[in-house]
Motif scaffolding. Structure first.
Motif, PDB file in Angstrom:
ATOM      1  N   ARG A   1       0.605  -0.853  -0.239  1.00 19.23           N
ATOM      2  CA  ARG A   1      -0.021  -0.092  -0.189  1.00 19.23           C
ATOM      3  C   ARG A   1       0.635   0.770  -0.003  1.00 19.23           C
ATOM      4  NH1 ARG A   1      -4.016  -2.590   3.275  1.00 19.23           N
ATOM      5  NH2 ARG A   1      -2.398  -1.976   5.131  1.00 19.23           N
ATOM      6  N   SER A   2       1.900   1.345   0.958  1.00 18.54           N
ATOM      7  CA  SER A   2       2.962   2.581   0.728  1.00 18.54           C
ATOM      8  C   SER A   2       3.289   2.375  -0.881  1.00 18.54           C
ATOM      9  CB  SER A   2       4.028   1.905   1.982  1.00 18.54           C
ATOM     10  OG  SER A   2       5.223   1.047   1.073  1.00 18.54           O
ATOM     11  N   HIS A   3       3.589   1.609  -1.904  1.00 18.37           N
ATOM     12  CA  HIS A   3       4.299   2.196  -2.809  1.00 18.37           C
ATOM     13  C   HIS A   3       2.801   2.557  -3.952  1.00 18.37           C
ATOM     14  CE1 HIS A   3       7.764  -0.161  -3.177  1.00 18.37           C
ATOM     15  NE2 HIS A   3       6.969  -0.700  -2.410  1.00 18.37           N
ATOM     16  N   GLU A   4       0.988   2.147  -3.416  1.00 15.35           N
ATOM     17  CA  GLU A   4      -0.124   2.897  -3.853  1.00 15.35           C
ATOM     18  C   GLU A   4      -0.385   3.688  -4.352  1.00 15.35           C
ATOM     19  OE1 GLU A   4      -2.653  -0.206  -3.256  1.00 15.35           O
ATOM     20  OE2 GLU A   4      -1.971  -2.124  -4.905  1.00 15.35           O
ATOM     21  N   GLN A   5      -0.107   4.275  -2.659  1.00  8.80           N
ATOM     22  CA  GLN A   5      -0.050   5.429  -2.250  1.00  8.80           C
ATOM     23  C   GLN A   5       0.941   6.507  -2.896  1.00  8.80           C
ATOM     24  OE1 GLN A   5      -2.708   6.923   0.063  1.00  8.80           O
ATOM     25  NE2 GLN A   5      -1.699   8.876  -0.879  1.00  8.80           N
ATOM     26  N   LEU A   6       2.166   5.879  -3.227  1.00  9.81           N
ATOM     27  CA  LEU A   6       2.581   7.360  -3.875  1.00  9.81           C
ATOM     28  C   LEU A   6       1.850   7.461  -5.686  1.00  9.81           C
ATOM     29  CD1 LEU A   6       6.268   6.192  -2.966  1.00  9.81           C
ATOM     30  CD2 LEU A   6       5.232   8.165  -2.318  1.00  9.81           C
ATOM     31  N   ILE A   7       1.567   6.213  -5.656  1.00  4.68           N
ATOM     32  CA  ILE A   7       1.221   6.321  -7.101  1.00  4.68           C
ATOM     33  C   ILE A   7      -0.427   6.458  -7.349  1.00  4.68           C
ATOM     34  CG2 ILE A   7       0.536   4.025  -9.004  1.00  4.68           C
ATOM     35  CD1 ILE A   7       2.401   2.234  -8.772  1.00  4.68           C
ATOM     36  N   ARG A   8      -0.755   7.315  -6.589  1.00  5.35           N
ATOM     37  CA  ARG A   8      -2.426   7.258  -5.903  1.00  5.35           C
ATOM     38  C   ARG A   8      -2.111   8.575  -6.635  1.00  5.35           C
ATOM     39  NH1 ARG A   8      -3.682   5.036  -1.970  1.00  5.35           N
ATOM     40  NH2 ARG A   8      -4.807   3.390  -2.823  1.00  5.35           N
ATOM     41  N   GLN A   9      -1.457   9.916  -5.192  1.00  4.29           N
ATOM     42  CA  GLN A   9      -1.021  10.432  -5.582  1.00  4.29           C
ATOM     43  C   GLN A   9      -0.104  11.717  -6.850  1.00  4.29           C
ATOM     44  OE1 GLN A   9       2.243  11.625  -2.790  1.00  4.29           O
ATOM     45  NE2 GLN A   9       0.898  10.839  -0.411  1.00  4.29           N
ATOM     46  N   LEU A  10       0.328  10.700  -7.937  1.00  8.24           N
ATOM     47  CA  LEU A  10       1.146  11.024  -8.953  1.00  8.24           C
ATOM     48  C   LEU A  10      -0.265  10.858  -9.723  1.00  8.24           C
ATOM     49  CD1 LEU A  10       3.606  11.533 -11.357  1.00  8.24           C
ATOM     50  CD2 LEU A  10       3.274   8.977 -11.729  1.00  8.24           C
ATOM     51  N   LEU A  11      -0.739  10.060 -10.581  1.00 10.07           N
ATOM     52  CA  LEU A  11      -2.390  10.194 -10.284  1.00 10.07           C
ATOM     53  C   LEU A  11      -3.158  10.802 -10.533  1.00 10.07           C
ATOM     54  CD1 LEU A  11      -2.631   6.336 -11.093  1.00 10.07           C
ATOM     55  CD2 LEU A  11      -2.558   7.387 -12.721  1.00 10.07           C
ATOM     56  N   ASP A  12      -3.611  11.360  -9.426  1.00 15.26           N
ATOM     57  CA  ASP A  12      -4.180  12.177  -8.452  1.00 15.26           C
ATOM     58  C   ASP A  12      -3.948  13.981  -8.860  1.00 15.26           C
ATOM     59  OD1 ASP A  12      -6.310  13.530  -7.341  1.00 15.26           O
ATOM     60  OD2 ASP A  12      -5.215  14.074  -6.063  1.00 15.26           O
ATOM     61  N   GLN A  13      -2.719  13.761  -8.611  1.00 20.40           N
ATOM     62  CA  GLN A  13      -1.904  15.370  -9.134  1.00 20.40           C
ATOM     63  C   GLN A  13      -1.401  16.024 -10.765  1.00 20.40           C
ATOM     64  OE1 GLN A  13       0.665  15.798  -5.329  1.00 20.40           O
ATOM     65  NE2 GLN A  13      -1.071  15.421  -3.790  1.00 20.40           N
ATOM     66  N   GLY A  14      -1.381  14.643 -10.729  1.00 18.24           N
ATOM     67  CA  GLY A  14       0.110  15.079 -11.964  1.00 18.24           C
ATOM     68  C   GLY A  14       0.899  15.606 -12.088  1.00 18.24           C
ATOM     69  N   LYS A  15       1.746  15.347 -10.667  1.00 24.02           N
ATOM     70  CA  LYS A  15       2.563  16.748 -10.204  1.00 24.02           C
ATOM     71  C   LYS A  15       3.782  15.674 -10.308  1.00 24.02           C
ATOM     72  CE  LYS A  15       0.212  20.174  -8.809  1.00 24.02           C
ATOM     73  NZ  LYS A  15       0.002  21.739  -7.962  1.00 24.02           N
ATOM     74  N   CYS A  16       4.775  16.031 -10.677  1.00 20.91           N
ATOM     75  CA  CYS A  16       5.883  15.560  -9.738  1.00 20.91           C
ATOM     76  C   CYS A  16       6.621  15.291  -8.649  1.00 20.91           C
ATOM     77  CB  CYS A  16       7.569  16.375 -10.718  1.00 20.91           C
ATOM     78  SG  CYS A  16       9.281  15.524 -10.084  1.00 20.91           S
TER      79      CYS A  16
END
Length: 487
Positions: free
Chosen positions: A26-41
């Motif tokens: 889930r810690s990996h998935e949380q990073l991916i979720r933030q990327l998909l949600d925000q679209g920022k580096c």
């Protein structure tokens, strides 16, 4: 592994261990979720396992990786070499569709998502680097020259009568050939010498605008990053001039993303006047393989127009490379690299100043160039006509790459146009010189080794020059001396 699979796993392995593994996932998935949600580096860089998990998740969304897929088309993402497939993380379909490089592919949802996310992350980095009002951008799998050509071809549809591109001179072949390839006639405006610096001749640019007529001019093609003693064009003044005459303005920002000064010039130019698009290299700014660029601008509709001009689908490799790189660095990691580059620029300037003093040369005063430096070679030129060009060869054979040695009086013809004083950005620059640049990724060790090897080369050339002069001043030998005792 989804939640159902983790629950089933608890029947095989202790539930406490499985829960621990699930939390790690889930810690990996949380990073991916933030990327998909925000679209920022992301602020902090990801580790390789997170990046590879993400790329593998994208790959399984493409039809060539569907279990049981039956492909009967002419382009089904087939790759015969497993090595090639692994090199591309099995993302084989590329980006875009035949009519638009930014379009979504129905049978490649993963690759399409990669493309959209990369453009979004890169846009965020352009804003962080100083162009805060940039509206849109996209990664194109072509280097800077061809990307500029794409911009010019797009403008052709808006300005069908235009024949000319006004271009303040910079001695770099690809940006000149970009205009020729697009079918336009470059109008070369010579730079003016101010101290040691070569700067934009604004009066000459405006005279050309009035002489040729605005409708006959496709655009002004200006430059930021360049080799000293040329310095970035006066973008604010050019942008104001373009707005006044209603002439488009394309900026060659090849390696300017790494320079806050170059990015500030673009931001200010767009604020006070007109900049339609600016183009930058991926490899020079983000340390990825050659073959990609970013086309960006302040009108989303115009940038979309450029992307639709690209014929056919495109390779996803440049997008994949830069996304992996930015996810690895994170925004903070990239900003740290830019800060280190600035520090080393000052160090390189000081080291070249010291070395120049030892050898009777000087560091040219080019404060408006934030990346490149130039050291005079007047003394070396006095030693021998060939010594300046010989220095370039010596540095290259001693593994000093990137240093440019500029002799006087070189001519070069490109597509029928002859440049006098080629490589110096001027028909008659006052002295020969050597260029060195502090570009992103440079290290203190690079500077130390460069200065050490340059010092040895200069000493060797001067020693050769002194020996040659000494031999030329010896009195000629008498005939009887030359025969000796051999009778």
């Amino acid at each position: 592994m989804n939640s159902e699979n983790f629950t089933l796993s608890e029947k095989i392995v202790s539930s406490s261990y499985i829960r621990q593994g699930s939390q790690a996932r889930r810690s990996h998935e949380q990073l991916i979720r933030q990327l998909l949600d925000q679209g920022k580096c992301p602020e902090e860089g990801w580790n390789e396992s997170t990046i590879e998990l993400f790329l593998n998740e994208l790959a399984v969304m493409d039809s060539n990786n569907f279990l049981g897929n039956c492909g009967v088309g002419e382009r089904e993402g087939r790759v015969v070499s497993s090595l090639v497939a692994r090199r591309h993380y099995r993302l084989i379909h590329g980006i875009g569709r035949s009519g638009d490089i930014a379009a979504i592919q129905p049978k490649a949802a993963g690759s399409s998502l990669l493309n959209k996310l990369t453009n979004s992350v890169v846009l965020d980095i352009l804003k962080l680097s100083g162009v805060r009002s940039v509206a849109s951008c996209f990664v194109v799998p072509m280097a800077t020259g061809m990307s500029l050509t794409l911009c010019f071809l797009t403008l052709r549809h808006r300005r069908p009568r235009a024949r000319y591109i006004i271009w303040p001179r910079i001695d770099q072949k690809s940006c000149f050939k970009a205009m020729i390839t697009a079918g336009f006639e470059p109008v070369v405006v010579e730079n003016v010498l101010e101290g040691d610096e070569l700067r934009t001749d604004l009066e000459a640019v405006e005279r050309k605008m009035e002489e040729l007529g605005a409708d006959n001019i496709l655009c002004v093609h200006s430059t930021t990053s360049c080799f000293a003693p040329r310095v970035p064009d006066r973008l604010e003044e050019l942008a104001t001039m373009c707005a006044k005459h209603d002439i488009p303005h394309i900026v060659n920002n090849a390696y300017g993303v790494q320079s806050s000064k170059c990015m500030h010039l673009i931001q200010q130019g767009a604020r006070v006047g007109r900049i339609d698009a600016f183009v930058q290299s991926l490899d020079k700014n983000f340390m990825v393989p050659v073959g990609g660029a970013i086309i960006a601008g302040f009108s989303e509709s115009f940038i979309q127009e450029i992307s639709k001009m690209y014929p056919g689908r495109a390779s996803a490799s440049p997008s994949l490379d830069v996304l992996i790189t930015l996810l690895t660095l994170g925004a903070n990691g990239y900003k740290k690299l830019l800060a280190e580059r600035k520090v080393i620029y000052s160090c390189l300037a000081q080291e070249l100043t010291n070395l120049a003093s030892v050898h009777g040369e000087r560091l040219l005063h080019t404060p408006h160039n934030p990346i490149s430096l130039a050291m005079s070679l007047d003394g070396l030129q006095a030693e021998s006509d060939k010594a300046v060009t010989q220095l370039g060869s010596m540095l290259f054979t001693r593994q000093v790459s990137g240093a440019r040695v500029i002799p006087l009086g070189k001519e070069q013809t490109i597509s029928g146009h002859t440049f006098r004083g080629f490589m110096s950005h001027s028909e008659a620059y006052p002295c020969p010189y050597l260029n060195a640049a502090s570009a992103v990724g440079i290290t203190q060790e690079d500077v130390t080794l460069c200065i050490k090897r340059l010092d040895k080369c200069l000493k060797a050339l001067r020693k050769e020059g002194h020996a040659a002069r000494s031999s030329s001043t010896l009195p000629p030998m008498h005939q009887e001396d030359s025969t000796g005792d051999c009778e």
